[in-house]
Scaffold this motif. Structure first.
Motif, PDB file in Angstrom:
ATOM      1  N   VAL A  75      -1.786  -0.342  14.277  1.00 13.10           N
ATOM      2  CA  VAL A  75      -2.008   1.125  14.176  1.00 13.10           C
ATOM      3  C   VAL A  75      -0.945   1.966  13.200  1.00 13.10           C
ATOM      4  CG1 VAL A  75      -2.215   3.221  15.507  1.00 13.10           C
ATOM      5  CG2 VAL A  75      -3.561   0.892  16.085  1.00 13.10           C
ATOM      6  N   ASP A  76       0.135   1.679  13.667  1.00  7.11           N
ATOM      7  CA  ASP A  76       1.147   2.283  12.800  1.00  7.11           C
ATOM      8  C   ASP A  76       1.201   2.230  11.194  1.00  7.11           C
ATOM      9  OD1 ASP A  76       2.499   3.106  14.960  1.00  7.11           O
ATOM     10  OD2 ASP A  76       4.098   1.504  15.247  1.00  7.11           O
ATOM     11  N   TRP A  77       0.770   1.123  11.050  1.00 11.94           N
ATOM     12  CA  TRP A  77       0.439   0.917   9.353  1.00 11.94           C
ATOM     13  C   TRP A  77      -0.494   1.733   8.763  1.00 11.94           C
ATOM     14  CZ3 TRP A  77       4.736   0.065   6.997  1.00 11.94           C
ATOM     15  CH2 TRP A  77       5.713  -0.730   7.527  1.00 11.94           C
ATOM     16  N   MET A  78      -1.631   1.695   9.814  1.00 10.19           N
ATOM     17  CA  MET A  78      -3.005   2.303   9.505  1.00 10.19           C
ATOM     18  C   MET A  78      -2.800   3.875   9.282  1.00 10.19           C
ATOM     19  SD  MET A  78      -6.061   1.927   8.707  1.00 10.19           S
ATOM     20  CE  MET A  78      -7.915   2.203   8.474  1.00 10.19           C
ATOM     21  N   ARG A  79      -2.083   4.410  10.213  1.00  6.33           N
ATOM     22  CA  ARG A  79      -1.502   5.768   9.917  1.00  6.33           C
ATOM     23  C   ARG A  79      -0.638   6.041   8.825  1.00  6.33           C
ATOM     24  NH1 ARG A  79       0.005   9.820  14.020  1.00  6.33           N
ATOM     25  NH2 ARG A  79      -1.328  10.892  12.562  1.00  6.33           N
ATOM     26  N   LYS A  80      -0.076   5.273   8.457  1.00 12.39           N
ATOM     27  CA  LYS A  80       0.720   5.453   7.147  1.00 12.39           C
ATOM     28  C   LYS A  80      -0.266   5.673   6.069  1.00 12.39           C
ATOM     29  CE  LYS A  80       2.210   2.157   4.831  1.00 12.39           C
ATOM     30  NZ  LYS A  80       1.728   1.399   3.849  1.00 12.39           N
ATOM     31  N   ASP A  81      -1.233   4.602   6.102  1.00 10.61           N
ATOM     32  CA  ASP A  81      -2.337   4.493   5.014  1.00 10.61           C
ATOM     33  C   ASP A  81      -3.078   5.861   5.121  1.00 10.61           C
ATOM     34  OD1 ASP A  81      -0.867   2.098   4.455  1.00 10.61           O
ATOM     35  OD2 ASP A  81      -2.865   0.624   4.838  1.00 10.61           O
ATOM     36  N   LEU A  82      -3.464   6.075   6.032  1.00 15.11           N
ATOM     37  CA  LEU A  82      -4.462   7.179   6.179  1.00 15.11           C
ATOM     38  C   LEU A  82      -3.696   8.548   5.881  1.00 15.11           C
ATOM     39  CD1 LEU A  82      -6.496   6.701   9.548  1.00 15.11           C
ATOM     40  CD2 LEU A  82      -6.996   6.300   7.015  1.00 15.11           C
ATOM     41  N   LYS A  83      -2.211   8.725   6.086  1.00 14.00           N
ATOM     42  CA  LYS A  83      -1.741  10.039   5.663  1.00 14.00           C
ATOM     43  C   LYS A  83      -1.584   9.793   4.075  1.00 14.00           C
ATOM     44  CE  LYS A  83       3.116  11.787   6.200  1.00 14.00           C
ATOM     45  NZ  LYS A  83       3.477  11.577   4.588  1.00 14.00           N
TER      46      LYS A  83
ATOM     47  N   THR B  57       0.868  -1.278   0.093  1.00 16.35           N
ATOM     48  CA  THR B  57      -0.036   0.022  -0.076  1.00 16.35           C
ATOM     49  C   THR B  57       0.959   1.276   0.137  1.00 16.35           C
ATOM     50  OG1 THR B  57      -1.774  -1.134   1.208  1.00 16.35           O
ATOM     51  CG2 THR B  57      -1.811   1.259   1.295  1.00 16.35           C
ATOM     52  N   VAL B  58       0.762   1.992  -1.240  1.00 21.14           N
ATOM     53  CA  VAL B  58       1.723   3.196  -1.258  1.00 21.14           C
ATOM     54  C   VAL B  58       1.122   4.051  -1.988  1.00 21.14           C
ATOM     55  CG1 VAL B  58       3.907   1.752  -1.340  1.00 21.14           C
ATOM     56  CG2 VAL B  58       2.664   2.357  -3.551  1.00 21.14           C
ATOM     57  N   SER B  59       1.685   5.247  -2.275  1.00 18.66           N
ATOM     58  CA  SER B  59       0.966   6.312  -3.087  1.00 18.66           C
ATOM     59  C   SER B  59       0.714   5.881  -4.553  1.00 18.66           C
ATOM     60  CB  SER B  59       1.812   7.693  -2.799  1.00 18.66           C
ATOM     61  OG  SER B  59       2.949   7.597  -3.492  1.00 18.66           O
TER      62      SER B  59
END
Length: 288
Positions: free
Chosen positions: A235-243, A97-99
């Motif tokens: 959670v750390d990965w979810m915040r990366k995704d939401l960013k 999951t990236v930009s």
């Protein structure tokens, strides 16, 4: 059957590569931690490569599942990157999951040299990867997708091409936006029920069969009520995704007020020391 390389053997990549081997594909794996690759080879049929480039050499398809934009660039580019070993006509399938931006950049690099790129982020979590029932949303050319889809099927419940390069990542953003709102709603409902003195499991048995039902409700309510979060999507990965979601929303002029709010709630969970907890740990913020 195809010659396949798999780069990145985390909680998702490890079982996904295993499903490829179990389906009879000829699999070569690479991981930044050699011990992890060795553990995979000891469990499944396949070989271990010393670099991403070496893994890609001779492969018809190269799958990747790493951490973020920078990790993906590092795995793909440079003298020892996968692109240096990828043969003309081969297809690179990115499950990270990236930009959408980095997806399009890398797809263009390969397109210029006659190689394909499919962005194919997944949904279904660790359990979905282990059971081979992931939802896979793809972006890329129709021709590249048609070639890659039968291989992806080894670990997919459903796999669909959404559109051109980047479309898969944009679809995954929609997925994460949905999950963020649903998880906050479920957290509030369960906390409310506890404060009201209700049996949360009994209530969920009823309401999960109606309009309020969701995957999160069915699969996470018991562990949320038991205050257990040492598993699942961190959670750390979810915040990366939401960013990524919020930055993309700014770029295209979309409004994500609830997503922005829940992102800050996840920041609270991080500050409570729960960065590696499952995303359902949002409930920890609420009195019960």
């Amino acid at each position: 059957m195809a010659k396949v390389a798999f780069l990145g053997l985390g909680v998702m990549g490890f079982p996904m590569a295993g499903h490829l081997a179990a389906k009879g594909h000829e699999v070569t794996v690479w991981n930044r931690s050699p011990a992890r690759a060795g553990a995979w080879a000891a469990r499944f049929s396949g070989r271990v490569a010393e670099s991403a480039r070496a893994a890609a050499e001779g492969a018809e398809f190269v799958m990747a599942c790493v951490g973020n934009d920078d990790d993906l660039r590092e795995v793909c580019l440079g003298a020892e990157g996968a692109f240096a070993g990828l043969a003309k006509g081969a297809v690179f399938v990115d499950h990270t999951t990236v930009s959408a931006q980095v997806t399009r950049e890398l797809a263009e690099v390969l397109a210029q040299s006659g190689r394909g790129f499919i962005d194919a982020p997944v949904s279904g979590g660790q359990a979905g990867a282990e059971n081979g029932v992931l939802s896979v949303m793809c972006g890329g050319t129709e021709a590249d997708y048609a070639r890659a889809e039968p291989v992806i099927a080894a670990y997919a419940r459903i796999c669909r091409r959404i559109g051109d390069s980047g479309a898969g990542q944009l679809a995954k953003m929609m997925n994460q936006i949905c999950i963020a709102g649903l998880m906050q709603g479920l957290s509030e409902a369960l906390a409310f029920g506890s404060r009201a003195g209700l049996d949360g499991e009994a209530v969920v048995e009823v309401i999960s069969q109606g309009a309020a039902g969701s995957w999160q409700m069915v699969n996470r309510h018991k562990t949320m009520l038991a205050d257990r979060f040492d598993f699942g999507f961190a959670v750390d990965w979810m915040r990366k995704d939401l960013k990524i979601c919020l930055e993309t929303a700014d770029q295209i002029g979309a409004s994500l007020p609830v997503t922005a709010l829940v992102d800050q709630f996840y920041k609270d969970v991080q500050n409570m020391g729960g960065g590696r907890n499952d995303t359902s740990s949002l409930i920890r913020r609420l009195p019960r």
